[in-house]
Scaffold this active site. Sequence first.
Site, PDB file in Angstrom:
ATOM      1  N   GLU A   1      -6.662  17.627   0.765  1.00  0.00           N
ATOM      2  CA  GLU A   1      -7.501  16.427   0.829  1.00  0.00           C
ATOM      3  C   GLU A   1      -6.674  15.191   1.157  1.00  0.00           C
ATOM      4  O   GLU A   1      -7.095  14.333   1.942  1.00  0.00           O
ATOM      5  CB  GLU A   1      -8.240  16.220  -0.500  1.00  0.00           C
ATOM      6  CG  GLU A   1      -9.220  17.317  -0.865  1.00  0.00           C
ATOM      7  CD  GLU A   1      -8.551  18.524  -1.505  1.00  0.00           C
ATOM      8  OE1 GLU A   1      -9.264  19.505  -1.793  1.00  0.00           O
ATOM      9  OE2 GLU A   1      -7.320  18.486  -1.729  1.00  0.00           O
TER      10      GLU A   1
ATOM     11  N   HIS B   1      -5.617   6.933   7.415  1.00  0.00           N
ATOM     12  CA  HIS B   1      -5.033   5.929   6.529  1.00  0.00           C
ATOM     13  C   HIS B   1      -3.523   5.914   6.743  1.00  0.00           C
ATOM     14  O   HIS B   1      -2.863   6.949   6.730  1.00  0.00           O
ATOM     15  CB  HIS B   1      -5.331   6.268   5.060  1.00  0.00           C
ATOM     16  CG  HIS B   1      -6.734   6.020   4.662  1.00  0.00           C
ATOM     17  ND1 HIS B   1      -7.090   5.113   3.685  1.00  0.00           N
ATOM     18  CD2 HIS B   1      -7.893   6.554   5.120  1.00  0.00           C
ATOM     19  CE1 HIS B   1      -8.408   5.121   3.546  1.00  0.00           C
ATOM     20  NE2 HIS B   1      -8.908   5.994   4.409  1.00  0.00           N
TER      21      HIS B   1
ATOM     22  N   HIS C   1      -4.046  10.967   5.244  1.00  0.00           N
ATOM     23  CA  HIS C   1      -2.917  10.263   5.865  1.00  0.00           C
ATOM     24  C   HIS C   1      -2.254  11.019   7.016  1.00  0.00           C
ATOM     25  O   HIS C   1      -1.535  10.415   7.822  1.00  0.00           O
ATOM     26  CB  HIS C   1      -1.872   9.872   4.813  1.00  0.00           C
ATOM     27  CG  HIS C   1      -1.344  10.997   3.981  1.00  0.00           C
ATOM     28  ND1 HIS C   1      -0.642  12.054   4.501  1.00  0.00           N
ATOM     29  CD2 HIS C   1      -1.399  11.214   2.633  1.00  0.00           C
ATOM     30  CE1 HIS C   1      -0.287  12.870   3.539  1.00  0.00           C
ATOM     31  NE2 HIS C   1      -0.739  12.394   2.384  1.00  0.00           N
TER      32      HIS C   1
ATOM     33  N   ASP D   1      -2.841  -0.291   6.736  1.00  0.00           N
ATOM     34  CA  ASP D   1      -3.727  -0.735   5.664  1.00  0.00           C
ATOM     35  C   ASP D   1      -3.225  -2.026   5.024  1.00  0.00           C
ATOM     36  O   ASP D   1      -4.026  -2.888   4.634  1.00  0.00           O
ATOM     37  CB  ASP D   1      -3.859   0.361   4.604  1.00  0.00           C
ATOM     38  CG  ASP D   1      -4.731   1.519   5.081  1.00  0.00           C
ATOM     39  OD1 ASP D   1      -5.232   1.445   6.216  1.00  0.00           O
ATOM     40  OD2 ASP D   1      -4.901   2.488   4.328  1.00  0.00           O
TER      41      ASP D   1
ATOM     42  N   ASP E   1       0.850  -1.190   0.000  1.00  0.00           N
ATOM     43  CA  ASP E   1       0.000   0.000   0.000  1.00  0.00           C
ATOM     44  C   ASP E   1       0.887   1.242   0.000  1.00  0.00           C
ATOM     45  O   ASP E   1       2.030   1.207   0.488  1.00  0.00           O
ATOM     46  CB  ASP E   1      -0.927   0.020   1.219  1.00  0.00           C
ATOM     47  CG  ASP E   1      -1.936   1.162   1.141  1.00  0.00           C
ATOM     48  OD1 ASP E   1      -2.612   1.285   0.105  1.00  0.00           O
ATOM     49  OD2 ASP E   1      -2.042   1.927   2.113  1.00  0.00           O
TER      50      ASP E   1
ATOM     51  N   GLU F   1       0.769   5.793   0.379  1.00  0.00           N
ATOM     52  CA  GLU F   1       0.077   7.064   0.600  1.00  0.00           C
ATOM     53  C   GLU F   1       0.796   8.099  -0.259  1.00  0.00           C
ATOM     54  O   GLU F   1       2.017   8.006  -0.459  1.00  0.00           O
ATOM     55  CB  GLU F   1       0.105   7.469   2.073  1.00  0.00           C
ATOM     56  CG  GLU F   1      -0.572   6.485   3.013  1.00  0.00           C
ATOM     57  CD  GLU F   1      -2.062   6.333   2.782  1.00  0.00           C
ATOM     58  OE1 GLU F   1      -2.676   7.251   2.185  1.00  0.00           O
ATOM     59  OE2 GLU F   1      -2.624   5.304   3.180  1.00  0.00           O
TER      60      GLU F   1
END
Length: 242
Positions: free
Chosen positions: A52, A152, A57, A157, A7, A9
């Site tokens: 956003e 997140h 994160h 995750d 994963d 970010e």
Amino acid sequence: MRQIILDTETTGLDPAQGHRVVELACVEMVNRSLTGRHLHLYLNPDRDSDPEALAVHGLTTDFLTSHPRFHEVADQLVEYVRGAEVIIHNAAFDVKFLNAELERAGLPRFGTLCEKITDSLLYARELHPGKRNSLDALCERYGISNAHRTLHGALLDSELLAEVWLSMTRGQDSLLMDIDDKSFSAAGIAGNTSFDASSLKVLLAGPEEAERHREYLEALDKTSGGPCVWRQYETTGTSGKE
């Protein structure tokens, strides 16, 4: 079989607009067991995150400036995923960013570094058509606690997705579930497998249940134009099969 759950970010939604990876995490599974050997990197993107993205994160520019840039640690990723199947939720998004970062570092595209890329989101959509298949929704569906997921984070995750993936792909390989493969032998199930049926509790149908059963059989008789198979069984005491 070696699988990597990955994963990322990012600072925004599109690397073509100069957005970068700010966090990368990989969780390793070998033969469907988590090994505890993770790869987790925070990365300096040399830019601010969109508001956003930052709300998702929470990785601020001040925090990230003390960490290495992608090209400085890219070899760690290359070695880690080599020869493995990489599982990513909404893989197109992460791979798009990884390819952009690898290109900047003068390295091959991500798909050439690993054995295979599997999109767990596409798999979930095939398994649960018409339902929500976000990571949060899948955690809820499979009873995996994500209460600690307030923001997140790539590592968290990845760990959650690993549990979801194991749940989604846990086919019933035998009549006995959740048994260590080592308990099986070529001749059958090893060890003490004797079974005493007399220990089972017998529940007999009550008068109301027996009456509903009789009405159901009468309906079957009318539909089939004669005594149904169950009537034959009641008469002969056998199912008619050898």
